[in-house]
Design an enzyme around this catalytic site. Structure first.
Site, PDB file in Angstrom:
ATOM      1  N   HIS A   1       0.824  -1.209   0.000  1.00 29.11           N
ATOM      2  CA  HIS A   1       0.000   0.000   0.000  1.00 29.11           C
ATOM      3  C   HIS A   1       0.860   1.262   0.000  1.00 29.11           C
ATOM      4  O   HIS A   1       2.050   1.241   0.356  1.00 29.11           O
ATOM      5  CB  HIS A   1      -0.926   0.008   1.216  1.00 29.11           C
ATOM      6  CG  HIS A   1      -0.180   0.024   2.532  1.00 29.11           C
ATOM      7  ND1 HIS A   1       0.383   1.171   3.059  1.00 29.11           N
ATOM      8  CD2 HIS A   1       0.099  -0.967   3.412  1.00 29.11           C
ATOM      9  CE1 HIS A   1       0.976   0.886   4.210  1.00 29.11           C
ATOM     10  NE2 HIS A   1       0.822  -0.407   4.437  1.00 29.11           N
TER      11      HIS A   1
ATOM     12  N   GLU B   1      -1.839  -7.087   7.334  1.00 24.22           N
ATOM     13  CA  GLU B   1      -0.548  -7.030   7.998  1.00 24.22           C
ATOM     14  C   GLU B   1      -0.556  -7.944   9.216  1.00 24.22           C
ATOM     15  O   GLU B   1      -1.624  -8.365   9.701  1.00 24.22           O
ATOM     16  CB  GLU B   1      -0.277  -5.570   8.410  1.00 24.22           C
ATOM     17  CG  GLU B   1       1.051  -5.306   9.105  1.00 24.22           C
ATOM     18  CD  GLU B   1       2.249  -5.686   8.260  1.00 24.22           C
ATOM     19  OE1 GLU B   1       2.580  -6.895   8.240  1.00 24.22           O
ATOM     20  OE2 GLU B   1       2.864  -4.798   7.641  1.00 24.22           O
TER      21      GLU B   1
END
Length: 222
Positions: free
Chosen positions: A18, A91
């Site tokens: 990202h 994550e």
């Protein structure tokens, strides 16, 4: 029905981190906390989308966390495509470390911080709003998700938009690196990292493509 041609061709994975967030910039650990892109991250996502606009991408799948979804949606918008989400691409969950600066983690949780920095892959993280994962648990989740998507789309090209830790896990799997070894490779915001999956094995093609971004982007800190 899948064509025999697709079944015999490797699946291509564009694994993308990202864009930048405010917490990336100040080295505050995010984990499962849902942080949006900052203005620089939005700029990076737009440049990334433009760079990939001419490439063949059959499916776009993102972590369900906002920073990854915003990046994936930028890629999809210029293509008129849809974005699927998968929480398995999140994550690593850092438990009580989440939301803290690295200096704050070291001060509040010195033993757990020392084990983390020493790469104790089975080290248990302190409790927080979310249950922390050991690195081994996270590695199994992240790489399992990547291989799951590859198996579901044989012979296709997938853009998987995820996080620095997910990229690290993929790199380690593809190169056969021990989970205990120090991370001596960069994991950059809005980078394109290319893999192929053939006969169930993940293989690295290229790493850390950021030529589409100026100026230089931040490395993940881990």
């Amino acid at each position: 029905m899948l064509s025999n041609d697709n079944a015999t061709r490797p699946t291509t994975i564009l694994l993308i981190r990202h864009g930048e967030t405010a917490w990336n910039a100040e080295k505050r650990l995010q984990g499962h906390l849902d942080i949006a892109l900052n203005a620089e991250g939005e700029r990076q996502a737009a440049l990334l989308a433009a760079a990939l606009a001419s490439e063949t991408i059959d499916h776009i799948v993102s972590s369900d966390l906002l920073r990854a979804r915003q990046t994936a949606e930028a890629i999809a918008r210029v293509r008129g495509a849809e974005v699927g989400t998968d929480p398995l691409l999140r994550e690593r969950c850092y438990g009580g470390f989440e939301g803290l600066l690295y200096s704050e983690i070291a001060a509040r949780f010195p033993l757990e911080f020392a084990a983390w920095q020493a790469r104790d892959v089975d080290g248990v993280l302190p409790a927080g709003a979310n249950r922390g994962e050991t690195f081994r648990e996270f590695f199994d989740r992240a790489t399992g998700a990547i291989l799951k998507h590859a198996a579901a789309h044989p012979g296709k090209t997938l853009a998987l938009v995820a996080h620095g830790g997910v990229l690290e896990c993929a790199y380690r799997m593809a190169l056969g690196l021990s989970l205990e070894t120090p991370r001596d490779f960069k994991v950059l915001n809005a980078s394109v990292n290319r893999f192929v999956v053939e006969e169930g094995a993940l293989n690295l093609v290229s790493w850390g493509e950021v030529a589409h971004l100026q100026p230089a982007v931040l490395d993940d800190v881990g």
